[in-house]
Design an enzyme around this catalytic site. Structure first.
Site, PDB file in Angstrom:
ATOM      1  N   ASP A   1       0.865  -1.175   0.000  1.00 40.19           N
ATOM      2  CA  ASP A   1       0.000   0.000   0.000  1.00 40.19           C
ATOM      3  C   ASP A   1       0.895   1.215   0.000  1.00 40.19           C
ATOM      4  OD1 ASP A   1      -2.265  -1.453   0.197  1.00 40.19           O
ATOM      5  OD2 ASP A   1      -2.429  -1.322   2.374  1.00 40.19           O
TER       6      ASP A   1
ATOM      7  N   ASP B   1      -5.030  -3.606   4.749  1.00 42.89           N
ATOM      8  CA  ASP B   1      -5.536  -3.222   6.066  1.00 42.89           C
ATOM      9  C   ASP B   1      -7.042  -3.390   6.217  1.00 42.89           C
ATOM     10  OD1 ASP B   1      -6.183  -1.174   4.371  1.00 42.89           O
ATOM     11  OD2 ASP B   1      -4.856   0.295   5.290  1.00 42.89           O
TER      12      ASP B   1
ATOM     13  N   ASP C   1      -9.589  -6.458   2.030  1.00 38.88           N
ATOM     14  CA  ASP C   1      -8.262  -6.916   1.599  1.00 38.88           C
ATOM     15  C   ASP C   1      -8.035  -8.366   1.978  1.00 38.88           C
ATOM     16  OD1 ASP C   1      -7.486  -4.525   0.508  1.00 38.88           O
ATOM     17  OD2 ASP C   1      -6.595  -3.762   2.355  1.00 38.88           O
TER      18      ASP C   1
HETATM   19  P1  ATP Z   1      -3.379   3.084  -0.011  1.00 39.35           P
HETATM   20  O1  ATP Z   1      -3.432   3.160   1.463  1.00 39.35           O
HETATM   21  O2  ATP Z   1      -4.053   1.892  -0.572  1.00 39.35           O
HETATM   22  O3  ATP Z   1      -2.069   3.416  -0.573  1.00 39.35           O
HETATM   23  P2  ATP Z   1      -4.914   5.421  -0.008  1.00 39.35           P
HETATM   24  O4  ATP Z   1      -5.097   5.235   1.432  1.00 39.35           O
HETATM   25  O5  ATP Z   1      -4.207   6.611  -0.479  1.00 39.35           O
HETATM   26  O6  ATP Z   1      -4.261   4.205  -0.661  1.00 39.35           O
HETATM   27  P3  ATP Z   1      -7.696   5.508  -0.091  1.00 39.35           P
HETATM   28  O7  ATP Z   1      -7.644   5.716   1.363  1.00 39.35           O
HETATM   29  O8  ATP Z   1      -8.511   4.431  -0.667  1.00 39.35           O
HETATM   30  O9  ATP Z   1      -6.293   5.337  -0.712  1.00 39.35           O
HETATM   31  O10 ATP Z   1      -8.094   6.882  -0.692  1.00 39.35           O
HETATM   32  C1  ATP Z   1      -8.380   7.025  -2.051  1.00 39.35           C
HETATM   33  C2  ATP Z   1      -8.932   8.395  -2.304  1.00 39.35           C
HETATM   34  O11 ATP Z   1     -10.137   8.567  -1.561  1.00 39.35           O
HETATM   35  C3  ATP Z   1      -8.012   9.511  -1.857  1.00 39.35           C
HETATM   36  O12 ATP Z   1      -7.150   9.906  -2.871  1.00 39.35           O
HETATM   37  C4  ATP Z   1      -8.987  10.614  -1.490  1.00 39.35           C
HETATM   38  O13 ATP Z   1      -9.321  11.375  -2.629  1.00 39.35           O
HETATM   39  C5  ATP Z   1     -10.216   9.883  -1.036  1.00 39.35           C
HETATM   40  N1  ATP Z   1     -10.289   9.828   0.422  1.00 39.35           N
HETATM   41  C6  ATP Z   1      -9.355   9.332   1.273  1.00 39.35           C
HETATM   42  N2  ATP Z   1      -9.739   9.411   2.547  1.00 39.35           N
HETATM   43  C7  ATP Z   1     -10.969   9.973   2.529  1.00 39.35           C
HETATM   44  C8  ATP Z   1     -11.924  10.292   3.544  1.00 39.35           C
HETATM   45  N3  ATP Z   1     -11.699  10.073   4.832  1.00 39.35           N
HETATM   46  N4  ATP Z   1     -13.077  10.852   3.146  1.00 39.35           N
HETATM   47  C9  ATP Z   1     -13.333  11.053   1.863  1.00 39.35           C
HETATM   48  N5  ATP Z   1     -12.497  10.763   0.864  1.00 39.35           N
HETATM   49  C10 ATP Z   1     -11.318  10.225   1.185  1.00 39.35           C
END
Ligand code: ATP
Length: 884
Positions: free
Chosen positions: A310, A616, A620
């Site tokens: 990730d 996580d 997954d």
């Molecule tokens: P990874 O941990 O898999 O590397 P990530 O944590 O960056 O990826 P996600 O958490 O799935 O990926 O987030 C993807 C997208 O969703 C982000 O780029 C953001 O635009 C949006 N996002 C993340 N957190 C939030 C939240 N708490 N509320 C709303 N939108 C969110």
């Protein structure tokens, strides 16, 4: 106790003292006596015991006593080592104790699940393992997988409605049972039973069995030892027949020779040494933040060829700061780092006054309302409880002068659609003092922009949304590695009481801003990626983030000189074969969801790769299970992910995965070293006995003496190798082919080579002593000491399988080796000079000159093995695929 406050700490303490901790009864383990007796339960020891009994029958009481004595000591050592290994693993398991979100003293907090008491108010989210039996008081789309309890693998949708008193467990929808997994939705429940009183606690048979201390490799070696034992027995019988029938020796004498041969050749100490090597490896990994849940993972780690990681929090620091606000009127830069809410907004070098900028106030309001995190000022500074992305938004709102507590009181939250990696948005419904409903929305820009028709200017005025303007600004921020989040709002008039996805999907939102959030790479992850690439391991980033953001971060982290990326949408259009053809060459998978992870693992495995995959969330779990090494996050990971994983990272850090791979390789190396160390002793001694038999000379070593040598080496010398640190080039080798046998042809050669040297030394010095008039006990003592001193020097050799040890660190680098040698020398002095042991083992004092000859032999052996290594390094190793 009102439900909105939960128990007080004092009341919880009192109940905990009354009812005991919330832990399930341990599955019954074998008692110490049974475990001790089990030590004798192997073919090897049966053979030894049988030999002892026959030795006794033919009238050699002393020899028989020694055989029994040594068998007993061996079993005791095995028993103690096994106990130590089990305790080490128990300690590691304790690191994985589950946590629970509770309401106490009107505060939401996280506590150890074992501290829960009846009456506690517990919150459930997707991926949680229900920590006690709960009566649900709130359930929103709450689905629970109750397979552990009911065997039913389909998740059950829960509700708060009462059910009939006689409903079966599977039908009690208003209950969430301890040990079941939340697969979706949110819920709140009151604890009605803890520990042994829970449904699962009462069905003790269901409690997972204690894991056996074994891995495929250990089982393979155990099989090998068993087979070896039978072969050796056959050889011993043949030797007996040869001696009595061909050479015409007395059956009594020949029997002792045959026993000696069997005892010499059977590597008694091997299984115990391998188990302890494995346990030490697991302990070392835990010290480096990689907690092993299933032992076979230790082996798989050593042969990993691809790590899929990730991004957020694993490769990056997960310390989010909003540094850019993209608005309809241009880009604002925000100063300040971390979560500290101190900073200013600048537009083209002009500082903006937030109180006089309506957009910033509106933005700050959505940021605090559509948010589940808490940011508080404590003694040690600003502390975040919750999702870092949301923490960054709270900090931004505070910088804009928006007070979260006031906002939340003024705009009460009625409903929420929580953020999930699949749909990448979060929405909340609020009503203001006039009773008007407002929907606050935040999420991935492409999702949110698609729901907006208008946008807000700095002055608060609304206008048509110019898609091109936004796209350009978004691309520019993503290219710099910023994580992007769009924020929007919609007035929904009065009358809207609950929020549905359909309601949100109707659109009509006003876009306030797109936020550019920085999340710098972890410095140690960058180094770890470099080490992995050097070790022939590909590193792939799988992220929910925007492809441009992921690409920029991938470049910063050094995944490849020129990173290639695919998006989840592209993966979806590909066939399995199509995916297989590109999966190896692609480093980044962006906007990917958990389902894509599973397909990626499958594609990589189909290409013959050994895959470690991090994860996580609850979704997954299938990918983690499918991967060769599933790695769950210890801090932000859900219980569901941890259950599915083989390994849990205590610090969520990619560097720990790399460290675990390194330790996995080291364990494998050390297992090899232990085997290639112990087997030559067996071969050497068996060789000495066979040579004496064929040459028709007196036995240079008696069975009792052979047992002594085996016991001493197994508990001192061979064990020291289990503590051997990684070789310096461990992360410069190619990954090991998982199909490669432990004993490669090279290692077999080494075993035979050193075995032959021991035969030459032991036999040679024995004959030399006899030739020069020494008594048989003296000559035998010389032979025994020669074998053991030869082993001491060989131990130095074996600190590296092919690397040179002819340098100070080669001799002094492992203090366990020095300790082991010290203990061995004391034992040998006792063996040679102590009257009791002289009587028991038929040994005798030997002269300083004899010691010098023995030493000379030891040094010669050391140098010969080093010469062999140098030859291998120069002529064979460059063409061999990775290490020994
Ligand atoms: P990874 O941990 O898999 O590397 P990530 O944590 O960056 O990826 P996600 O958490 O799935 O990926 O987030 C993807 C997208 O969703 C982000 O780029 C953001 O635009 C949006 N996002 C993340 N957190 C939030 C939240 N708490 N509320 C709303 N939108 C969110």
């Amino acid at each position: 106790m009102p439900l909105s406050e939960g128990l007080s700490a004092a009341e919880a303490g009192a109940r905990s003292a009354r009812d005991g901790p919330n832990v399930l009864p341990q599955a019954a383990r074998n008692g110490p006596l049974k475990r001790f007796l089990l030590q004798f339960h192997n073919v090897l020891l049966y053979v030894l015991l049988g030999a002892g009994a026959i030795t006794l029958l033919v009238g050699h009481e002393l020899d028989a006593a020694v055989i029994f004595g040594v068998v007993l000591i061996n079993a005791t050592i095995g028993f103690m080592q096994e106990g130590k290994a089990e305790r080490a693993l128990d300690a590691i398991r304790e690191l994985l104790s589950p946590r629970a979100q509770v309401l106490r003293d009107a505060h939401r907090q996280e506590i150890d699940a074992c501290e829960l008491v009846v009456g506690d108010v517990v919150f459930l989210s997707p991926g949680d393992k229900v920590p006690a039996d709960l009566r649900l008081v709130d359930a929103r789309g709450l689905c629970v997988d109750e397979a552990v309890l009911t065997g039913e693998s389909l998740a059950v949708e829960k509700s708060t409605e009462p059910v009939a008193a006689d409903a079966s467990i599977g039908d009690r929808l208003a209950m969430a049972y301890c040990g079941t997994l939340v697969s979706a939705g949110q819920g709140t429940g009151v604890v009605v039973a803890t520990g042994a009183q829970t449904e699962i606690g009462r069905i003790s048979a269901l409690i997972s069995a204690v894991e056996v201390l074994s891995t495929p490799l250990l089982r393979q070696m155990a099989g090998f030892s068993a087979m070896l034992t039978w072969v050796i027995l056959a050889v011993a019988v043949a030797a007996f027949a040869f001696g009595t029938l061909v050479q015409g020796q007395a059956p009594g004498e020949m029997f002792l020779v045959a026993v000696g041969l069997a005892v010499a050749a059977i590597p008694e100490g091997l299984p115990a040494v391998m188990t302890i090597t494995l346990a030490i490896g697991v302990q070392r990994m835990a010290r480096r933040s990689a907690i092993i849940r299933r032992l076979p993972a230790v082996e798989a780690l050593g042969s990993v060829t691809v790590i899929c990681s990730d991004k957020t929090g694993t490769l990056t620091r997960n310390e989010m700061t909003v540094q850019r606000v993209i608005s309809a009127d241009g880009v604002l830069e925000v100063s300040g780092g971390g979560y500290v809410p101190e900073g200013v907004f600048r537009s083209a070098e002009r500082e903006l006054e937030p109180a006089a900028t309506p957009l910033l106030l509106a933005l700050g309001r959505v940021c605090v309302l559509c948010n589940d995190a808490e940011l508080t000022l404590e003694d040690k500074g600003w502390v975040l409880l919750g999702d870092p992305t949301e923490g960054a938004l709270l900090s931004l709102a505070l910088k804009a002068g928006v007070d979260p507590l006031r906002q939340r009181a003024q705009m009460v939250r009625d409903d929420v659609i929580p953020f999930e990696a699949e749909h990448r948005i979060m929405a909340t419904l609020h009503h203001d003092a006039h009773g008007d409903a407002h929907i606050m929305l935040k999420g991935a820009p492409e999702r949110v922009l698609a729901l907006c028709t208008r946008c807000m200017g700095l002055d608060g005025g609304e206008r048509e949304l110019d898609a091109e303007h936004w796209q350009q600004a978004i691309s520019a921020a993503a290219a710099q590695g910023m994580r992007l989040l769009a924020v929007a709002e919609r007035c929904a008039g009065s009358g809207l009481a609950a929020l549905s996805v359909d309601e949100v999907n109707e659109g009509g939102f006003v876009l306030l801003a797109v936020l550019g959030i920085t999340d710098p790479p972890r410095a140690e992850a960058v180094r770890a990626v470099e080490r992995c690439l050097g070790a022939g391991i590909r590193v792939k980033m799988i992220t929910g983030d925007h492809v441009a953001t992921a690409r920029a971060i991938g470049q910063q982290i050094g995944l490849a000189a020129e990173v290639k990326a695919l998006t989840g949408a592209e993966i979806e259009t590909m066939s399995d074969a199509g995916l297989r053809s590109v999966v190896l060459e692609t480093e980044i998978f962006a906007r990917a969801s958990p389902q894509h992870k599973l397909r990626l693992v499958e594609a990589l495995q189909a290409e013959g790769e050994v895959v470690a995959m991090t994860g996580d969330g609850v979704n997954d779990a299938p990918a983690l299970k499918r991967a060769d090494v599933g790695v769950a996050m210890g801090c932000k990971g859900t219980e569901a992910a941890k259950e599915a994983a083989e390994m849990v990272l205590a610090d969520d850090n990619f560097a720990s995965v790399a460290a675990a791979v390194e330790e996995g390789r080291t364990v494998y190396d050390n297992l090899k070293k232990a085997v290639v160390y112990i087997l030559p002793t067996s071969i050497g001694q068996a060789g000495i006995v066979s040579a004496a038999l064929l040459l028709g000379v007196t036995m240079p070593i008696t069975p009792a003496q052979i047992l002594w040598v085996n016991m001493i080496t197994a508990v001192t010398l061979a064990l020291a190798l289990a503590f051997e640190a990684a070789e310096p080039d461990i992360m410069q080798r190619r990954p090991r082919d998982p199909r490669e046998p432990l004993l490669t042809r090279f290692l077999m050669w080494r075993t035979v080579f050193v075995g032959a040297l021991l035969v030459a030394g032991g036999m040679g010095l024995f004959l030399w002593e006899l030739e020069h008039g020494a008594s048989i006990p003296v000559a035998r003592s010389v032979a025994v000491n020669a074998v053991l001193i030869g082993e001491v020097f060989y131990l130095f050799n074996m600190r590296s399988l092919t690397g040179s040890v002819l340098k100070p660190a080669g001799f002094l680098g492992n203090r366990y080796v020095l300790w082991a040698i010290g203990v061995l020398l004391v034992c040998q002095a006792a063996f040679t000079y102590l009257p009791v042991l002289q009587t028991l083992f038929g040994s005798a004092a030997i002269s300083p000159a004899a010691w010098l000859r023995i030493l000379g032999f030891g040094v010669a052996l050391l140098l010969l093995v080093e010469a062999e290594k140098a030859f291998v390094r120069r002529n064979i190793e460059p063409s061999r695929n990775g290490g020994a």
